[in-house]
Design an enzyme around this catalytic site. Structure first.
Site, mmCIF file in Angstrom:
data_model
loop_
_atom_site.group_PDB
_atom_site.id
_atom_site.type_symbol
_atom_site.label_atom_id
_atom_site.label_comp_id
_atom_site.label_asym_id
_atom_site.label_seq_id
_atom_site.Cartn_x
_atom_site.Cartn_y
_atom_site.Cartn_z
ATOM 1 N N ASN A 1 -10.131 0.017 -0.312
ATOM 2 C CA ASN A 1 -8.665 0.083 -0.257
ATOM 3 C C ASN A 1 -8.108 -0.524 -1.553
ATOM 4 O O ASN A 1 -8.200 -1.729 -1.754
ATOM 5 C CB ASN A 1 -8.178 -0.684 0.979
ATOM 6 C CG ASN A 1 -6.659 -0.655 1.135
ATOM 7 O OD1 ASN A 1 -5.929 -0.289 0.216
ATOM 8 N ND2 ASN A 1 -6.182 -1.066 2.297
ATOM 9 N N HIS B 1 -3.482 7.386 1.966
ATOM 10 C CA HIS B 1 -3.847 6.034 1.546
ATOM 11 C C HIS B 1 -5.222 5.741 2.141
ATOM 12 O O HIS B 1 -5.482 6.033 3.313
ATOM 13 C CB HIS B 1 -2.809 5.031 2.058
ATOM 14 C CG HIS B 1 -3.212 3.608 1.845
ATOM 15 N ND1 HIS B 1 -3.706 3.162 0.649
ATOM 16 C CD2 HIS B 1 -3.224 2.540 2.689
ATOM 17 C CE1 HIS B 1 -3.993 1.880 0.749
ATOM 18 N NE2 HIS B 1 -3.720 1.485 1.974
ATOM 19 N N CYS C 1 0.812 -1.228 0.000
ATOM 20 C CA CYS C 1 0.000 0.000 0.000
ATOM 21 C C CYS C 1 0.841 1.272 0.000
ATOM 22 O O CYS C 1 0.340 2.353 -0.314
ATOM 23 C CB CYS C 1 -0.952 0.009 1.196
ATOM 24 S SG CYS C 1 -2.147 -1.315 1.111
#
Ligand code: ACO
Length: 324
Positions: free
Chosen positions: A281, A251, A114
């Site tokens: 996500n 993020h 990520c």
């Protein structure tokens, strides 16, 4: 004179299929209400069976080139941040390079889960300020739907597919925090925490791609602490204080992590770009997707200061401060 890497184009692509939270209620003991309140996610996009990560990346890359008014011939390099490349090799970045018709320069994938997009921006920045490249296409693209265990309610409801892209180009600045472009980057990793978030397969272990495993609550604690630390570190390197930030482009993992980080920096949620509700996500794609969505909405004004921050598997985390 100081060389700065300035954003000159942004674009994104989301697969057509939208999966609302309620769709998981048929097969799992979960609810739209639980997912919304614990994560902030309302829906996500999943790629079609015949769509690969490089397909999504290509669409985002073309949108960024159009936004910049450039063609593939104007690029020196492509960095594609992904943990879900089409094949074990060659890189998805070289597939994008070929599909764009880019015959010169170089392309490679970067894997920091990520945190991948933040790592890729830091690497592109280093290549530009060292003179190795003038223009770099930085892409974050993922098909996390391919590595989810759809019987595990603690992970499969969290992730989505998509791609975002940014073009960075060399410009001259004065070497002060008033310059446009990337002002500072800050990267970290700590491999002792690899059990908190990993995929249980791979080329040299099982020979299969595996599925995602996560210890959510433990990761949550690391995220809130480490994201605020890296944000403050890159702001300090840039010679700026949190109150000089106009936007946080975080993020998009969990609304409670995002708001906790904003609170630690003393910023209200009015200064935070949120796309989590619509995208879930999307790992390395989440920041460029948020950036491109916010730009399309006209949120950013020239001269404003943006902070990007991310944490993910590794653990790997980091941040980028740039002036729009
Ligand atoms: N639906 C209903 N109940 C659920 C679900 C679900 N989808 N998932 C978990 N639960 C249950 C659990 O089983 C548990 O039940 P129990 O109390 O009976 O045992 C209860 O809900 C609470 O579970 P927790 O895991 O404690 O829930 P939490 O509030 O911590 O939220 C979450 C979980 C959303 C995963 C959170 O911990 C989180 O966001 N963690 C960080 C994720 C992150 O930042 N990842 C980093 C980037 S990802 C990357 O790098 C690829």
């Amino acid at each position: 004179m100081t060389v700065r890497a300035v954003v000159c184009g942004v674009g994104h692509y989301l697969p057509e299929r939208v999966v609302p939270n309620a769709e998981f209620e048929a097969s799992l003991e979960t609810s739209d209400e639980w997912i919304r309140t614990r994560t902030g996610i309302e829906r996500r996009h999943f790629a079609a069976d015949d769509q690969t990560t490089s397909d999504l990346a290509l669409r985002a890359a073309k949108a960024a080139l159009a936004d910049a008014g450039l063609t593939a011939d104007d690029l020196d390099a492509i960095i594609l941040a992904t943990s879900t490349a089409d094949l074990t090799f060659p890189s998805a970045a070289t597939m994008v390079q070929a599909a764009l018709g880019m015959k010169s320069g170089f392309a490679f994938d970067l894997q920091a889960v990520c945190a991948g997009f933040v790592y890729a921006m830091a690497n592109a920045n280093a290549m530009i300020i060292s003179g190795q490249a003038q223009r770099v296409l930085v892409i974050g693209a993922e098909t996390f739907s391919r590595i989810l265990d759809f019987t595990d309610r603690t992970t499969c409801v969290l992730f989505g597919d998509g791609a975002g892209a940014v073009i960075l180009e060399a410009a001259t600045g004065k070497g002060t925090s008033e310059d446009r472009g990337i002002l500072a980057t800050d990267l970290h990793s700590d491999g002792t925490h690899r059990n908190l978030l990993y995929v249980d397969g791979g080329v040299s272990t099982t020979g299969t791609s595996g599925v995602l495993k996560m210890q959510g609550p433990e990761l949550f604690k690391h995220a809130v602490i480490k994201l605020a630390e890296t944000a403050l570190a890159s702001l300090e390197k840039a010679g700026l204080s949190p109150d000089q930030l106009d936007w946080i482009v975080p993020h998009q993992a969990n609304i409670r992590i995002i708001s906790g980080t904003a609170k630690k920096l003393g910023l209200s949620m009015d200064h935070v770009v949120l796309t989590l509700q619509d995208h879930g996500n999307t790992s390395a794609a989440s920041i460029p997707l948020a950036l491109s969505t916010a730009k399309a909405e006209g949120k950013f004004k020239p001269g404003q200061v943006l902070l990007m921050e991310a944490i993910g598997g590794g653990l790997a985390w980091g941040s980028v401060v740039l002036r729009w």
